[in-house]
Design a protein around this motif. Structure first.
Motif, PDB file in Angstrom:
ATOM      1  N   ARG A 264      -9.579  69.904  12.938  1.00 60.41           N
ATOM      2  CA  ARG A 264     -11.006  70.045  12.667  1.00 60.41           C
ATOM      3  C   ARG A 264     -11.260  70.701  11.315  1.00 60.41           C
ATOM      4  N   PHE A 267     -10.813  68.164   8.617  1.00 57.80           N
ATOM      5  CA  PHE A 267     -11.941  67.241   8.529  1.00 57.80           C
ATOM      6  C   PHE A 267     -13.207  67.908   8.009  1.00 57.80           C
ATOM      7  N   ARG A 268     -13.250  69.226   7.999  1.00 52.54           N
ATOM      8  CA  ARG A 268     -14.388  69.935   7.415  1.00 52.54           C
ATOM      9  C   ARG A 268     -14.128  70.304   5.967  1.00 52.54           C
ATOM     10  N   GLY A 269     -12.967  69.917   5.456  1.00 52.09           N
ATOM     11  CA  GLY A 269     -12.671  70.174   4.055  1.00 52.09           C
ATOM     12  C   GLY A 269     -12.081  71.535   3.769  1.00 52.09           C
ATOM     13  N   ALA A 321      -6.958  63.189   5.321  1.00 47.69           N
ATOM     14  CA  ALA A 321      -7.794  64.269   4.787  1.00 47.69           C
ATOM     15  C   ALA A 321      -7.301  64.711   3.415  1.00 47.69           C
ATOM     16  N   ARG A 337     -18.935  69.373  -0.331  1.00 42.61           N
ATOM     17  CA  ARG A 337     -18.222  69.370   0.944  1.00 42.61           C
ATOM     18  C   ARG A 337     -18.827  68.364   1.922  1.00 42.61           C
ATOM     19  N   ARG A 341     -16.868  65.247   3.673  1.00 45.48           N
ATOM     20  CA  ARG A 341     -16.778  65.072   5.124  1.00 45.48           C
ATOM     21  C   ARG A 341     -17.233  63.687   5.548  1.00 45.48           C
ATOM     22  N   LYS A 342     -18.304  63.204   4.932  1.00 43.82           N
ATOM     23  CA  LYS A 342     -18.801  61.874   5.288  1.00 43.82           C
ATOM     24  C   LYS A 342     -17.774  60.809   4.934  1.00 43.82           C
ATOM     25  N   ALA A 345     -14.671  61.007   7.236  1.00 45.92           N
ATOM     26  CA  ALA A 345     -14.920  60.481   8.577  1.00 45.92           C
ATOM     27  C   ALA A 345     -14.900  58.957   8.575  1.00 45.92           C
ATOM     28  N   ILE A 363     -16.323  66.447  15.353  1.00 45.55           N
ATOM     29  CA  ILE A 363     -16.478  66.109  13.941  1.00 45.55           C
ATOM     30  C   ILE A 363     -17.789  65.360  13.701  1.00 45.55           C
ATOM     31  N   LEU A 367     -21.093  66.494  11.505  1.00 47.17           N
ATOM     32  CA  LEU A 367     -21.672  65.639  10.462  1.00 47.17           C
ATOM     33  C   LEU A 367     -23.171  65.505  10.653  1.00 47.17           C
ATOM     34  N   ASP A 370     -24.704  68.540   9.258  1.00 43.78           N
ATOM     35  CA  ASP A 370     -24.736  68.453   7.801  1.00 43.78           C
ATOM     36  C   ASP A 370     -25.928  67.630   7.339  1.00 43.78           C
TER      37      ASP A 370
END
Length: 383
Positions: A264, A267-269, A321, A337, A341-342, A345, A363, A367, A370
């Protein structure tokens, strides 16, 4: 010298309207025009002295609208004479506030004196300045009203030192206005954040644990809490922890450095967290983990991943990632960021099926968050 030279630059009509205008509005417009020309015109020392005389006259005018025209027009000007600025600062709030909030001509000592002797409106104006020194912040925290301290607390340009944080907490720990205002800052000391946990409102607590680093053990305890108040999402902490190595070690000690958390975070950077997690799980120095993770070849990342003991099905996701990070050169900004993330994904979910359903749901839900938080910024850009 008389005003002859200045009349050539300002025109006799401007002076006449200022002195003999029939309405306050007409005189205020004349004052505004004079102030604009004084500020924009290159003047000799003699001419500047004459111009300052005109500004002194405007500052003493009996009509509030005329004085306010001066305060608003020259609020950010370095050409505002000190004597005029001090006169305006002592005036009523509608005239003093624009100057106190923006004028560069005041010294810290002068601002401190105003804070100690004047009321809430003027204190708040000083607390909202683009840059507020630690000396001035200390005076606001000690002598300012609740509202003034709250405005200063939310101002990232206000330099809070340890003493000011402690004083603010001592005076206003029971004030949700002040305590919640601190959450708006871009960064907070760990010790102060820990104190805020029990003082802020539920809504502010939600923002606090997402935006600010917590002491690692406290973060773990809050993540495991089942109370109604907000609990910590350790993924958010993975993006703000100031000592990432210590944070990761604390997670490992508490059995919270899980495959799901690492995935996770990726995937959130939060790649720095992933690097330290690999180092901890693989029992290698961070420098070595970093080199292997960011190895341009196909073997380095696989070698360090295999040492971590993470499930092999997660390798393609974390590999994606890292590759996505390298391909787009993610900006270290909220917008950068979100873009990362977009894109990640989209790429990840179309390339493999190895991500557990609960992690996919997490995730995607983040998004959505966000997208909601990004709407105001997008609206401003569109406007």
């Amino acid at each position: 010298m008389s005003l002859v030279t200045m009349r050539a630059k300002l025109t006799q009509d401007d002076i006449r309207r200022l002195v003999k205008g029939e309405t306050p509005e007409e005189r205020a417009m004349a004052a505004r025009k004079i102030c604009q020309r004084v500020d924009a015109t290159e003047l000799t020392a003699e001419e500047r002295a004459a111009a300052n005389g005109i500004l002194e006259m405007i500052a003493q005018d009996a009509v509030v609208l005329v004085r306010r025209a001066l305060a608003v027009t020259l609020r950010s000007s370095p050409n505002l004479p000190k004597s005029v600025a001090m006169r305006l600062a002592a005036d009523i709030d509608s005239i003093a506030v624009p100057v106190l909030a923006a004028s560069p001509v005041f010294t810290d000592a002068e601002l401190v004196e105003i804070i100690q002797s004047q009321g809430e409106g003027k204190q708040a104006a000083i607390g909202a300045r683009a840059s507020v020194s630690s000396e001035v912040v200390g005076a606001i925290v000690e002598f300012g009203s609740e509202r003034a301290v709250g405005i200063t607390a939310a101002n990232d340009g206000a330099d809070f030192d340890h003493a000011s944080y402690e004083k603010a907490f001592t005076r206003f720990s029971d004030s949700s206005l002040v305590m919640d205002s601190f959450v708006a800052r871009s960064s907070l000391p760990l010790a102060f954040t820990e104190k805020l946990i029990s003082q802020v409102s539920d809504e502010a607590l939600e923002r606090l644990v997402k935006r600010h680093a917590l002491p690692p053990q406290l973060a773990v305890e809050l993540a495991e809490a089942t109370r109604e108040r907000a609990t910590v999402d350790l993924v958010d902490q993975a993006g703000v922890a100031p000592d990432m190595r210590h944070f990761v070690q604390q997670l490992q000690i508490n059995g919270r450095l899980t495959p799901s958390l690492v995935l996770r975070a990726a995937f959130r950077g939060h790649i720095e967290f992933v690097e330290h997690a690999f180092a901890e799980l693989g029992s290698v120095p961070h420098s070595k983990a970093w080199l292997l993770i960011h190895d341009a070849g196909p073997l380095g990342m696989k070698a360090i991943f295999d040492r971590t003991g993470l499930p092999s099905r997660l390798f393609p996701a974390i590999r994606t990632a890292i590759d996505t990070l390298h391909s787009i050169e993610m900006d270290n900004t909220p917008e950068g960021r979100i873009r990362f993330r977009k894109l990640l994904a989209e790429r990840a979910f179309t390339r493999f099926q190895g991500v557990p359903d609960e992690d996919v749901e997490y995730i995607l839900s983040r998004l959505d968050e966000d997208a909601i938080s990004d709407q105001p910024a997008a609206a401003r850009l569109a406007g």
